[in-house]
Write a protein that holds these residues in place. Structure first.
Motif, short mmCIF file in Angstrom:
data_model
loop_
_atom_site.label_atom_id
_atom_site.label_comp_id
_atom_site.label_asym_id
_atom_site.label_seq_id
_atom_site.Cartn_x
_atom_site.Cartn_y
_atom_site.Cartn_z
N ALA A 47 0.79 -1.27 -0.11
CA ALA A 47 0.08 0.09 0.10
C ALA A 47 0.75 1.23 0.18
CB ALA A 47 -0.99 -0.07 1.34
N ALA A 48 2.12 1.14 0.49
CA ALA A 48 3.19 2.38 0.42
C ALA A 48 3.92 2.41 -0.52
CB ALA A 48 3.90 2.24 1.84
N TRP A 49 4.81 1.33 -1.00
CA TRP A 49 5.68 1.57 -2.24
C TRP A 49 5.44 0.38 -3.25
CZ3 TRP A 49 8.97 5.65 -2.90
CH2 TRP A 49 9.05 6.41 -1.98
N THR A 50 5.76 0.66 -4.27
CA THR A 50 5.76 -0.25 -5.43
C THR A 50 7.24 -0.46 -6.29
OG1 THR A 50 3.55 0.01 -5.96
CG2 THR A 50 4.75 -1.16 -7.90
N LEU A 51 7.64 -1.39 -6.39
CA LEU A 51 9.11 -1.97 -6.77
C LEU A 51 8.85 -2.40 -8.20
CD1 LEU A 51 11.90 -1.71 -6.06
CD2 LEU A 51 11.62 -4.01 -5.25
N ILE A 52 9.75 -1.81 -8.88
CA ILE A 52 9.73 -2.14 -10.62
C ILE A 52 11.18 -2.23 -10.94
CG2 ILE A 52 9.28 -1.43 -12.87
CD1 ILE A 52 7.36 0.76 -11.14
N ALA A 53 11.30 -3.63 -11.53
CA ALA A 53 12.61 -3.81 -12.27
C ALA A 53 12.44 -3.08 -13.65
CB ALA A 53 12.69 -5.35 -12.39
N LEU A 54 13.36 -1.88 -13.78
CA LEU A 54 13.18 -1.24 -14.85
C LEU A 54 13.56 -1.94 -16.29
CD1 LEU A 54 14.60 2.04 -13.25
CD2 LEU A 54 12.26 1.36 -13.86
N CYS A 55 13.22 -2.00 -17.28
CA CYS A 55 13.50 -2.28 -18.40
C CYS A 55 13.54 -1.50 -19.67
CB CYS A 55 12.53 -3.57 -18.89
SG CYS A 55 12.94 -4.53 -20.32
N SER A 56 14.65 -1.37 -20.46
CA SER A 56 14.80 -0.29 -21.52
C SER A 56 15.87 -0.93 -22.33
CB SER A 56 15.26 0.87 -21.01
OG SER A 56 16.61 1.21 -20.52
N ASP A 57 15.51 -0.74 -23.58
CA ASP A 57 16.77 -1.23 -24.52
C ASP A 57 16.77 -2.81 -24.34
OD1 ASP A 57 16.85 1.44 -25.84
OD2 ASP A 57 18.67 1.63 -24.03
N LEU A 58 15.78 -3.39 -24.21
CA LEU A 58 15.52 -4.92 -24.20
C LEU A 58 16.52 -5.68 -23.11
CD1 LEU A 58 15.80 -5.39 -28.10
CD2 LEU A 58 13.94 -5.65 -26.76
N ARG A 59 16.94 -4.65 -22.00
CA ARG A 59 17.56 -5.27 -20.93
C ARG A 59 16.99 -4.58 -19.59
NH1 ARG A 59 23.41 -2.59 -22.32
NH2 ARG A 59 22.43 -0.61 -23.24
N LEU A 60 17.32 -5.38 -18.40
CA LEU A 60 16.96 -4.93 -17.39
C LEU A 60 17.89 -3.73 -16.50
CD1 LEU A 60 15.65 -8.23 -15.47
CD2 LEU A 60 14.44 -6.24 -16.48
N ASP A 61 17.67 -2.88 -15.84
CA ASP A 61 18.72 -1.79 -15.59
C ASP A 61 18.20 -1.24 -14.13
OD1 ASP A 61 20.62 0.08 -15.64
OD2 ASP A 61 19.76 1.64 -16.78
N GLY A 62 18.41 -1.91 -13.31
CA GLY A 62 18.12 -1.71 -12.02
C GLY A 62 16.87 -1.46 -11.41
N TRP A 63 16.46 -0.91 -10.29
CA TRP A 63 15.15 -0.99 -9.58
C TRP A 63 14.39 0.35 -9.51
CZ3 TRP A 63 18.79 -4.55 -8.58
CH2 TRP A 63 18.26 -6.09 -8.81
N ALA A 64 13.33 0.88 -9.52
CA ALA A 64 12.69 1.87 -8.90
C ALA A 64 11.63 1.78 -8.13
CB ALA A 64 12.31 2.91 -10.23
N ALA A 65 11.44 2.27 -6.84
CA ALA A 65 10.33 2.27 -6.00
C ALA A 65 9.73 3.39 -6.09
CB ALA A 65 11.00 1.87 -4.66
N VAL A 66 8.27 3.58 -6.18
CA VAL A 66 7.69 4.66 -6.35
C VAL A 66 6.62 4.62 -5.33
CG1 VAL A 66 8.00 4.97 -8.78
CG2 VAL A 66 6.10 3.58 -8.13
N ARG A 67 6.05 5.63 -4.88
CA ARG A 67 4.89 5.72 -4.09
C ARG A 67 3.62 5.10 -4.64
NH1 ARG A 67 5.27 8.98 0.53
NH2 ARG A 67 7.09 10.30 0.46
N THR A 68 3.06 4.02 -4.08
CA THR A 68 2.04 3.38 -4.76
C THR A 68 0.65 4.34 -4.89
OG1 THR A 68 2.68 1.36 -3.84
CG2 THR A 68 0.49 1.46 -4.35
N ALA A 69 0.66 5.28 -3.83
CA ALA A 69 -0.81 6.18 -4.18
C ALA A 69 -0.31 7.24 -5.25
CB ALA A 69 -0.40 6.91 -2.66
N ASP A 70 0.94 7.19 -5.69
CA ASP A 70 1.09 8.21 -7.04
C ASP A 70 0.81 7.56 -8.23
OD1 ASP A 70 2.05 10.11 -5.40
OD2 ASP A 70 4.00 9.89 -5.58
N VAL A 71 0.74 6.24 -8.26
CA VAL A 71 0.47 5.34 -9.50
C VAL A 71 -0.94 5.47 -9.85
CG1 VAL A 71 0.43 3.17 -10.39
CG2 VAL A 71 2.22 3.77 -8.85
N THR A 72 -1.22 5.95 -11.23
CA THR A 72 -2.65 6.38 -11.61
C THR A 72 -3.06 5.44 -12.83
OG1 THR A 72 -1.52 8.19 -13.19
CG2 THR A 72 -2.37 8.74 -11.11
N LYS A 73 -1.90 4.83 -13.15
CA LYS A 73 -2.21 3.59 -14.42
C LYS A 73 -1.28 2.78 -14.52
CE LYS A 73 -3.21 3.72 -19.38
NZ LYS A 73 -3.57 4.37 -20.55
#
Length: 191
Positions: A47-73
């Motif tokens: 309910a507080a944070w969401t963790l995303i394994a970032l993917c760009s250029d066909l490869r994984l590139d670290g993680w980003a945690a964002v506030r779940t309440a900020d996610v709109t879609k």
């Protein structure tokens, strides 16, 4: 999570579906003007944070945690046969996983401190005030309502003074990406 933050039930359902299915998604945070859309795989959510394994250029590139309440879609970017998943699968990098050791997603203090301890550097984003900026460094101290970051500059040099970030201002915590790893490689540990 701030007491006034409300997580949309539909968003929570989509995040949970994305986490269980391993599908490539794009996470929108349109309530924050100028915030990046993040492409990747949801590898943890609360309910507080969401963790995303970032993917760009066909490869994984670290993680980003964002506030779940900020996610709109949460939009699907591709199923199990999309090129990104096929490329990651062939390279033994899919399904995407949460980092080891596991990080607490119930608040920014434990999240940032755990990521800094495990990966050396974190990138802190205060997107409501500065959507195009981030501060990178190691977490030097945690207080009840803020943390102190020992910053590293773009030339991989440590800054001697500490910067203060209030938890209520932090909207995203990144770690384990190529850029952070390269900065740490050239800077070495702070002396």
């Amino acid at each position: 999570m701030e007491p006034t933050d409300k997580v949309d039930d539909k968003v929570m359902t989509r995040l949970a579906e994305a986490a269980s299915s391993g599908v490539l998604v794009r996470v929108h945070r349109s309530a924050i003007r100028g915030a990046d859309r993040l492409d990747g795989f949801v590898v943890g959510t609360s309910a507080a944070w969401t963790l995303i394994a970032l993917c760009s250029d066909l490869r994984l590139d670290g993680w980003a945690a964002v506030r779940t309440a900020d996610v709109t879609k949460v939009g699907w970017r591709g199923g199990p046969d999309c090129l990104s998943v096929r490329a990651l699968r062939r390279r033994g990098r899919w399904p995407a996983r949460a980092p080891e050791p596991a990080l607490a997603l119930d608040g920014p203090a434990d999240l940032a401190e755990g990521a800094s301890r495990a990966f050396g550097l974190v990138s802190l984003h205060v997107e409501r005030d500065a959507p195009d900026a981030c501060w990178i460094g190691e977490v030097a101290a945690v207080r009840p309502k803020s943390l102190r970051l020992r910053e590293i500059d773009t030339e991989a040099r440590w800054r001697p003074e500490l910067s203060k970030f209030r938890f209520e201002d932090v909207t995203r915590v990144g770690f384990g990406g190529r850029y952070e790893r390269t900065l740490l490689e050239f800077a070495g540990p702070y002396r």
